[in-house]
Motif scaffolding. Structure first.
Motif, PDB file in Angstrom:
ATOM      1  N   PRO A 134       0.823  -1.206   0.000  1.00 20.37           N
ATOM      2  CA  PRO A 134       0.000   0.000   0.000  1.00 20.37           C
ATOM      3  C   PRO A 134       0.860   1.260   0.000  1.00 20.37           C
ATOM      4  O   PRO A 134       1.830   1.362   0.760  1.00 20.37           O
ATOM      5  N   ASN A 166      -3.828  -5.622  -7.448  1.00 22.66           N
ATOM      6  CA  ASN A 166      -3.973  -4.886  -8.701  1.00 22.66           C
ATOM      7  C   ASN A 166      -3.028  -5.539  -9.701  1.00 22.66           C
ATOM      8  O   ASN A 166      -1.809  -5.411  -9.586  1.00 22.66           O
ATOM      9  N   LYS A 170     -10.831   2.727  -8.726  1.00 21.68           N
ATOM     10  CA  LYS A 170     -10.926   4.130  -9.099  1.00 21.68           C
ATOM     11  C   LYS A 170      -9.568   4.626  -9.567  1.00 21.68           C
ATOM     12  O   LYS A 170      -8.523   4.238  -9.033  1.00 21.68           O
ATOM     13  N   GLU A 209      -6.926   3.243  -6.847  1.00 22.28           N
ATOM     14  CA  GLU A 209      -7.487   2.663  -5.623  1.00 22.28           C
ATOM     15  C   GLU A 209      -8.299   1.415  -5.983  1.00 22.28           C
ATOM     16  O   GLU A 209      -9.339   1.510  -6.628  1.00 22.28           O
ATOM     17  N   HIS A 258     -10.360  -1.858  -4.594  1.00 18.96           N
ATOM     18  CA  HIS A 258     -11.129  -2.173  -3.377  1.00 18.96           C
ATOM     19  C   HIS A 258     -11.823  -3.518  -3.521  1.00 18.96           C
ATOM     20  O   HIS A 258     -12.391  -3.829  -4.576  1.00 18.96           O
ATOM     21  N   THR A 299      -9.104  -1.177   0.889  1.00 24.26           N
ATOM     22  CA  THR A 299      -8.702  -0.449  -0.311  1.00 24.26           C
ATOM     23  C   THR A 299      -7.191  -0.398  -0.412  1.00 24.26           C
ATOM     24  O   THR A 299      -6.498  -0.077   0.561  1.00 24.26           O
ATOM     25  N   ARG A 309      -4.252   1.467  -2.254  1.00 19.67           N
ATOM     26  CA  ARG A 309      -4.015   2.738  -2.946  1.00 19.67           C
ATOM     27  C   ARG A 309      -2.560   2.841  -3.356  1.00 19.67           C
ATOM     28  O   ARG A 309      -1.655   2.660  -2.534  1.00 19.67           O
ATOM     29  N   ASN A 310      -2.315   3.139  -4.653  1.00 16.64           N
ATOM     30  CA  ASN A 310      -0.941   3.256  -5.157  1.00 16.64           C
ATOM     31  C   ASN A 310      -0.841   4.399  -6.159  1.00 16.64           C
ATOM     32  O   ASN A 310      -1.661   4.497  -7.074  1.00 16.64           O
TER      33      ASN A 310
END
Length: 304
Positions: free
Chosen positions: A133, A180, A226, A288, A290, A296, A298-299
């Motif tokens: 993250p 991801n 997102k 993001e 999720h 979540t 986030r990167n």
């Protein structure tokens, strides 16, 4: 339980395995030491220790929930989360073309087959692709101009599985995480995907592993992604074509799955390649991913 791997900014910088409880992080090994017991200080060690270690950890959490011994708890804001398994022992198993709508969009934009595959499509991502993250996804413009996103449910294996029955496959699951599956669409080579999907930083993972007992139905979880706050992917794991027991049994029919191995179960529609016009990740973007019940991931994206 929500299990994390973290660095505590206020104490030693070595990576530790912890339990995330609302706004606090509980140091697993330190909590055990307080009771003159031992539990592993790494995620792979905890997985290797088996169900009895998790049972012991649950007991310790319940015993001290109303008052944590000195040196065993810190505020979530004081730690840096790493990938739950920062360095997997071997490649992550990726599953391609496992959502019907994604197969349709891929056939239009990536020249893949229109029909659903007869068996799971398996590829891999090296351990060096894993980031946690907040870590940056590297965009190397000399290699790709088509850097894409894919939100996926990750399955973490808890014990050795070799030639097992599909009906028994869920017994081998330790827990679940968010992945991801970053993909350089213009780096596919004669149908081989590992260079497209296995580059450094192409496997963001986290923020935690949720143990299997807390997700009774992994085939009914909302997925979303997102980009810069804009919704790109919205789906549910109920839309998987090959479900988790099929994936585990299929891989284990020929490749032994070991504790700590990870399966990324495929992505739904909404990837950049499938949009009109196509849309890619570029430096400055924030992604993001999720998964319901997990959290979540986030990167940011940076130039490399």
């Amino acid at each position: 339980m929500q299990l994390i791997t973290y660095q505590d900014s206020g104490r030693e910088r070595a990576a530790r395995v912890g339990v995330l409880l609302e706004s606090k992080v509980i140091d697993v090994a330190a909590l055990a030491r307080h009771e003159n017991s031992t539990l592993p200080h790494t995620m792979l060690g905890l997985i290797d220790a088996g169900p009895s270690a998790l049972d012991r950890l649950r007991q310790l959490i319940e015993t001290h929930r109303l008052g944590w011994p000195v040196g065993t708890a810190t505020w979530r804001d004081n730690v840096r989360l790493l990938a739950p398994i920062p360095r997997p022992r071997k490649n992550i198993f990726g599953i391609g073309l496992n959502y019907v709508d994604h197969v349709a969009e891929s056939s239009r934009s990536l020249d893949t087959a229109k029909d659903m595959p007869a068996k799971p499509v398996v590829f891999s991502k090296p351990p060096t692709s894993v980031i946690g993250p907040g870590d940056a996804i590297e965009h190397n413009a000399a290699i790709t101009v088509q850097l894409d996103w894919e939100v996926e449910l990750g399955v973490v294996i808890g014990r050795t599985a070799k030639r097992i029955r599909e009906a028994d496959a869920m017994d081998y699951v330790f827990g679940y995480t968010v992945i991801n599956d970053v993909s350089a669409r213009d780096n596919r080579r004669a149908g081989q995907w590992i260079f497209s999907k296995g580059q450094d930083t192409y496997c963001p993972m986290g923020p935690c592993i949720v143990t299997a007992d807390e997700i009774p139905d992994p085939h009914n979880l909302a997925l979303s992604l997102k980009k810069n706050g804009r919704s790109m992917q919205v789906a549910n794991t109920s839309q998987m074509y090959f479900r988790i027991p099929v994936l585990i049994a299929d891989i284990a029919s020929a490749i032994t799955l070991e504790p700590g191995d990870i399966i990324a179960t495929g992505t739904p529609s909404g990837v950049g390649a499938g949009r009109t016009p196509p849309e890619w990740m570029v430096p400055g973007d924030v992604i993001e991913a999720h998964v319901e019940g997990i959290g979540t991931l986030r990167n940011p994206v940076i130039a490399a």
